[in-house]
Enzyme design. Structure first.
Site, short mmCIF file in Angstrom:
data_model
loop_
_atom_site.label_atom_id
_atom_site.label_comp_id
_atom_site.label_asym_id
_atom_site.label_seq_id
_atom_site.Cartn_x
_atom_site.Cartn_y
_atom_site.Cartn_z
N VAL A 254 0.84 -1.20 0.00
CA VAL A 254 0.00 0.00 0.00
C VAL A 254 0.88 1.25 0.00
O VAL A 254 0.58 2.24 -0.67
CB VAL A 254 -0.96 0.01 1.22
CG1 VAL A 254 -1.75 1.31 1.28
CG2 VAL A 254 -1.91 -1.18 1.16
N CYS A 255 1.99 1.20 0.72
CA CYS A 255 2.86 2.38 0.87
C CYS A 255 3.28 3.00 -0.46
O CYS A 255 3.16 4.22 -0.63
CB CYS A 255 4.08 2.03 1.72
SG CYS A 255 3.68 1.43 3.37
#
Length: 185
Positions: free
Chosen positions: A46-47
């Site tokens: 997700v980062c």
């Protein structure tokens, strides 16, 4: 813990920024708006989507005199390696801060049980005070458009002394708190 109004204390950390290793300190945050954008770890899932979203919106943040600092417990060396290897992260032009000692995590109570940082966002005003913060569960990615809207609202409130209603955007109506509004909205 309550963070609104808290001053960011003195610090100095290593960053990877525009192809170089540099230092960033509390003094760099003074005199302009700053977003501290914490994320769990480099080389994750997700980062990079969040960091790419911020990279794509970076010019919009700069137009409103706001610097972005992405921060994880990874070192500035790891940030460089990730920047070099990932197409998404390779777009980043804002400082990528390494905080391997966990200075900010301890200060802002955003360390998960596994030792990584929460997905947390802090907006710092030019005086070095926190005016907004949010913490999201690990799997929930953030949105740069909504963050920019909140930055613009915080700046407008600071400058004009009025309040911004839900979904406010620049150019839209604001509210002036007072007895005449009680029960009228």
């Amino acid at each position: 813990m309550r963070f609104i109004g808290m001053n960011i204390p003195e610090f100095e950390l290593d960053v990877f920024h525009q192809g170089e290793f540099k230092k960033v300190s509390d003094k760099d945050l003074k005199g302009k708006w700053s977003v501290l954008f914490f994320y769990p770890a480099d080389f994750t899932f997700v980062c990079p989507t969040e960091l790419e979203d911020l990279a794509d919106a970076y010019e919009d943040f700069k137009k409103v005199d706001t610097e972005i600092y992405s921060i994880s417990k990874d070192t500035h060396f790891v940030h460089k390696a990730w920047h070099d290897e990932s197409k998404a992260v390779g777009k980043i032009e804002y400082p990528m801060v390494g905080d391997p000692t966990g200075f900010f995590g301890q200060l802002l109570d955003i360390v998960q049980d596994n030792g990584l940082y929460d997905r947390a966002t802090f907006l710092i005003n030019p005086e070095g005070e926190i005016v907004l913060y949010e913490v999201s569960a690990d799997g929930i990615g953030r949105n740069s458009e909504e963050l920019l809207r909140k930055v613009e609202a915080a700046q407008f409130v600071a400058k004009h002394g009025v309040v911004c209603p839900a979904k406010w955007k620049p150019g839209k109506e604001t509210l002036t708190p007072g007895i005449s509004l009680v029960g009228k909205i």
